[in-house]
Design an enzyme around this catalytic site. Structure first.
Site, PDB file in Angstrom:
ATOM      1  N   HIS A  36      12.555 -86.149 -65.165  1.00 48.74           N
ATOM      2  CA  HIS A  36      12.730 -87.525 -65.655  1.00 48.74           C
ATOM      3  C   HIS A  36      12.176 -88.456 -64.579  1.00 48.74           C
ATOM      4  CE1 HIS A  36      16.192 -85.763 -68.158  1.00 48.74           C
ATOM      5  NE2 HIS A  36      15.167 -85.971 -68.955  1.00 48.74           N
ATOM      6  N   GLU A  74      14.143 -90.686 -61.830  1.00 57.13           N
ATOM      7  CA  GLU A  74      15.186 -90.059 -61.020  1.00 57.13           C
ATOM      8  C   GLU A  74      14.597 -89.696 -59.657  1.00 57.13           C
ATOM      9  OE1 GLU A  74      17.294 -88.497 -65.111  1.00 57.13           O
ATOM     10  OE2 GLU A  74      16.778 -87.025 -63.586  1.00 57.13           O
ATOM     11  N   HIS A  79      18.039 -83.598 -60.618  1.00 53.91           N
ATOM     12  CA  HIS A  79      18.086 -84.836 -61.403  1.00 53.91           C
ATOM     13  C   HIS A  79      19.055 -85.832 -60.759  1.00 53.91           C
ATOM     14  CE1 HIS A  79      16.201 -83.445 -65.303  1.00 53.91           C
ATOM     15  NE2 HIS A  79      16.304 -82.324 -64.616  1.00 53.91           N
ATOM     16  N   GLU A  86      22.752 -82.541 -61.041  1.00 53.69           N
ATOM     17  CA  GLU A  86      22.825 -84.004 -61.074  1.00 53.69           C
ATOM     18  C   GLU A  86      23.297 -84.474 -59.706  1.00 53.69           C
ATOM     19  OE1 GLU A  86      21.769 -85.839 -63.460  1.00 53.69           O
ATOM     20  OE2 GLU A  86      21.563 -84.387 -65.095  1.00 53.69           O
TER      21      GLU A  86
HETATM   22 ZN    ZN Z   1      17.386 -86.212 -65.555  1.00 51.18          ZN
END
Ligand code: ZN
Length: 331
Positions: free
Chosen positions: A57, A60, A148, A214
């Site tokens: 993404h 990020e 991420h 994350e």
């Molecule tokens: Zn992500």
């Protein structure tokens, strides 16, 4: 070369450079835009074959900065290369544009036989090919960390999503959880079914240990708090060196199992709770979480549910929220 490979990739100047060369203790080779393989002259005895991906993404940025630090440390010889690494910068046009994606969410396209056309599907195919050929060359104890940051706040700012695996293959050794705890992860979310993310790809097709990690909240380049990622930084360094990771305390991790996945099936779909609710916020039995003219309302039954990755604005047919419950340490 390595210490500015990320910035040279993003500004396009990498094109004029040699596609391979040496770094302290090994060699590097570029396999395509944003795809960098590092191979040690001599693999350490605990070396694993490691894929590290960031920027799947585009907005990020903390993971990209973390990977940049690792490459600079390798180039300077502060971290001695002892294991084969594949370093991937995921969605380059969206990183340049500082957006999550350009036309569609790249992190749901990692499936063999994908027949979609467009920028992100092309990139998914290139990355799947890169992972296939890397794990064909280097298959010892494969590991894929897909890094991420999350769009929203979280009760557990740093957490791992473990892709779903069928049967016995789904059982992880306890040492895997200790490594996650030592890396500063606070929670682990166990998927309940296939979801065609990049980490799932390596787990499903290559039986690699794999996680979507994350690492806090989305911020622009330069605004990230990398100090909070000290544990993660150390884990990446030990993996690059091919030495065993630090062992954390599994009691520091909270485990959650996905109970439901709500999909956006119509334009009228909406989540009934506040837009800025934090990941892992808990809702009591009887609370209504979603409304949809097709699927009807969704009400919490039997036991409280916590919400993860809520996003009512996803494309039709995509996941709008995961609903999870605490569970015991697996394995
Ligand atoms: Zn992500």
């Amino acid at each position: 070369m390595l210490d500015d490979w990320l910035s040279a990739t993003l500004d396009g100047s990498v094109a004029g450079r040699p596609a391979s060369g040496r770094l302290p203790g090994g060699r590097y080779r570029l396999h395509g835009e944003g795809i960098l393989e590092l191979v040690p002259d001599v693999a350490a005895s605990d070396a694993r074959s490691v894929v590290i991906s960031a920027g799947i993404h585009g907005n990020e940025t903390a993971p990209i900065e973390l990977v940049g630090e690792l490459l600079a440390a390798l180039e300077a010889g502060r971290v001695a290369l002892g294991a084969p690494l594949l370093v991937i910068l995921g969605n380059i046009p969206s990183i340049r544009a500082q957006t999550r994606f350009v036309t569609t969410n790249l992190n749901r396209l990692f499936r063999r036989g994908l027949d979609q056309e467009g920028e992100e599907p092309e990139r998914a195919r290139a990355l799947m090919h890169a992972v296939d050929s890397f794990f064909a060359r280097h298959h010892h104890c494969p590991l894929h960390l897909d890094l991420h940051t999350a769009i929203r706040d979280s009760r557990y700012p740093r957490f791992a999503v473990e892709p779903y695996t069928e049967g016995e293959a789904g059982t992880q050794p306890r040492s895997a959880w200790r490594a996650l705890a030592a890396a500063g992860m606070q929670a682990v979310l166990l998927q309940h079914r296939h979801s065609w993310t990049f980490s799932h790809y390596s787990r499903h097709y290559h039986a690699a240990e794999a996680y979507t990690l994350e690492l806090g909240k989305v911020r622009p380049f330069g605004a990230n708090d990398l100090d909070a990622l000290d544990g993660m930084r150390s884990w990446l360094a030990t993996l690059a060196q091919g030495v065993p990771p630090a062992g954390g305390d599994v009691a520091d991790l909270r485990f959650f199992q996905v109970a439901f996945e709500l999909m956006r099936t119509s334009d009228a779909f909406r989540l009934t709770f506040a837009e800025d609710v934090a990941n892992f916020s808990e809702f009591a039995v009887g609370e209504r979480l979603a409304e949809d003219e097709k699927a009807g309302p969704f009400v919490v039954e039997e036991a409280p549910l916590s919400v993860v990755f809520p996003n009512a604005q996803v494309e039709l047919g995509a996941r709008a929220v995961l609903l999870v419950r605490p569970c015991d340490v697996p394995g």
